[in-house]
Design an enzyme around this catalytic site. Structure first.
Site, PDB file in Angstrom:
ATOM      1  N   THR A   1      88.581 -20.828  37.696  1.00 33.38           N
ATOM      2  CA  THR A   1      87.852 -22.086  37.919  1.00 33.38           C
ATOM      3  C   THR A   1      86.385 -22.000  37.513  1.00 33.38           C
ATOM      4  O   THR A   1      85.616 -22.925  37.775  1.00 33.38           O
ATOM      5  CB  THR A   1      87.956 -22.512  39.391  1.00 33.38           C
ATOM      6  OG1 THR A   1      87.543 -21.422  40.217  1.00 33.38           O
ATOM      7  CG2 THR A   1      89.379 -22.902  39.749  1.00 33.38           C
TER       8      THR A   1
ATOM      9  N   LEU B   1      82.379 -20.835  37.474  1.00 35.50           N
ATOM     10  CA  LEU B   1      81.394 -20.608  38.538  1.00 35.50           C
ATOM     11  C   LEU B   1      81.223 -21.873  39.373  1.00 35.50           C
ATOM     12  O   LEU B   1      80.191 -22.527  39.328  1.00 35.50           O
ATOM     13  CB  LEU B   1      80.055 -20.156  37.945  1.00 35.50           C
ATOM     14  CG  LEU B   1      80.034 -18.775  37.307  1.00 35.50           C
ATOM     15  CD1 LEU B   1      78.641 -18.439  36.803  1.00 35.50           C
ATOM     16  CD2 LEU B   1      80.503 -17.709  38.281  1.00 35.50           C
ATOM     17  N   HIS B   2      82.257 -22.222  40.158  1.00 35.72           N
ATOM     18  CA  HIS B   2      82.127 -23.332  41.091  1.00 35.72           C
ATOM     19  C   HIS B   2      81.435 -22.817  42.355  1.00 35.72           C
ATOM     20  O   HIS B   2      80.935 -21.687  42.373  1.00 35.72           O
ATOM     21  CB  HIS B   2      83.498 -23.974  41.365  1.00 35.72           C
ATOM     22  CG  HIS B   2      84.464 -23.066  42.060  1.00 35.72           C
ATOM     23  ND1 HIS B   2      84.522 -22.953  43.421  1.00 35.72           N
ATOM     24  CD2 HIS B   2      85.398 -22.217  41.579  1.00 35.72           C
ATOM     25  CE1 HIS B   2      85.457 -22.072  43.763  1.00 35.72           C
ATOM     26  NE2 HIS B   2      86.002 -21.614  42.646  1.00 35.72           N
ATOM     27  N   LEU B   3      81.388 -23.597  43.402  1.00 28.86           N
ATOM     28  CA  LEU B   3      80.557 -23.283  44.565  1.00 28.86           C
ATOM     29  C   LEU B   3      80.813 -21.911  45.194  1.00 28.86           C
ATOM     30  O   LEU B   3      79.872 -21.165  45.438  1.00 28.86           O
ATOM     31  CB  LEU B   3      80.706 -24.380  45.623  1.00 28.86           C
ATOM     32  CG  LEU B   3      79.763 -24.265  46.821  1.00 28.86           C
ATOM     33  CD1 LEU B   3      78.309 -24.236  46.358  1.00 28.86           C
ATOM     34  CD2 LEU B   3      79.988 -25.408  47.783  1.00 28.86           C
TER      35      LEU B   3
ATOM     36  N   GLU C   1      87.609 -13.885  43.800  1.00 32.63           N
ATOM     37  CA  GLU C   1      88.726 -14.828  43.695  1.00 32.63           C
ATOM     38  C   GLU C   1      89.931 -14.174  43.058  1.00 32.63           C
ATOM     39  O   GLU C   1      89.865 -13.267  42.320  1.00 32.63           O
ATOM     40  CB  GLU C   1      88.322 -16.039  42.875  1.00 32.63           C
ATOM     41  CG  GLU C   1      87.293 -16.853  43.607  1.00 32.63           C
ATOM     42  CD  GLU C   1      87.224 -18.279  43.133  1.00 32.63           C
ATOM     43  OE1 GLU C   1      87.602 -18.589  41.989  1.00 32.63           O
ATOM     44  OE2 GLU C   1      86.791 -19.110  43.922  1.00 32.63           O
TER      45      GLU C   1
END
Length: 88
Positions: free
Chosen positions: A12, A14-16, A88
């Site tokens: 995904t 570098l999301h939150l 992740e």
């Protein structure tokens, strides 16, 4: 100053959550830690808003740049963290 290119592996980007992991780790070092992306754009790796604003996607390559008293250690450990998928 030391730098190294690294590819973002987590699906995904570098999301939150991974941005928070990156910033939390970067803050532990006294060095200035930034990364170059999309040509000549620079983001502060110690700022979640700066990292999120870079809109880094999976497969994008960034150049991590560290400058300061612990630059070698910071670069080595943050590159390893990014390559491991940022939790992740």
């Amino acid at each position: 100053m030391v730098s190294q290119k690294v590819k973002i592996k987590n699906p995904t980007g570098l999301h939150l959550r991974p941005a928070g992991v990156l910033c939390k780790n970067a803050i532990e070092y006294g060095s200035v830690i930034t990364f170059r992306y999309g040509g000549n754009n620079i983001a502060n790796a110690k700022s979640v808003l700066s990292v999120l604003g870079a809109c880094i996607k999976s497969g994008d390559e960034i150049e991590l740049i560290c400058e300061g008293e612990d630059e070698e250690k910071a670069l080595k450990e943050i590159v390893a963290l990014i390559e491991s998928g940022l939790g992740e």
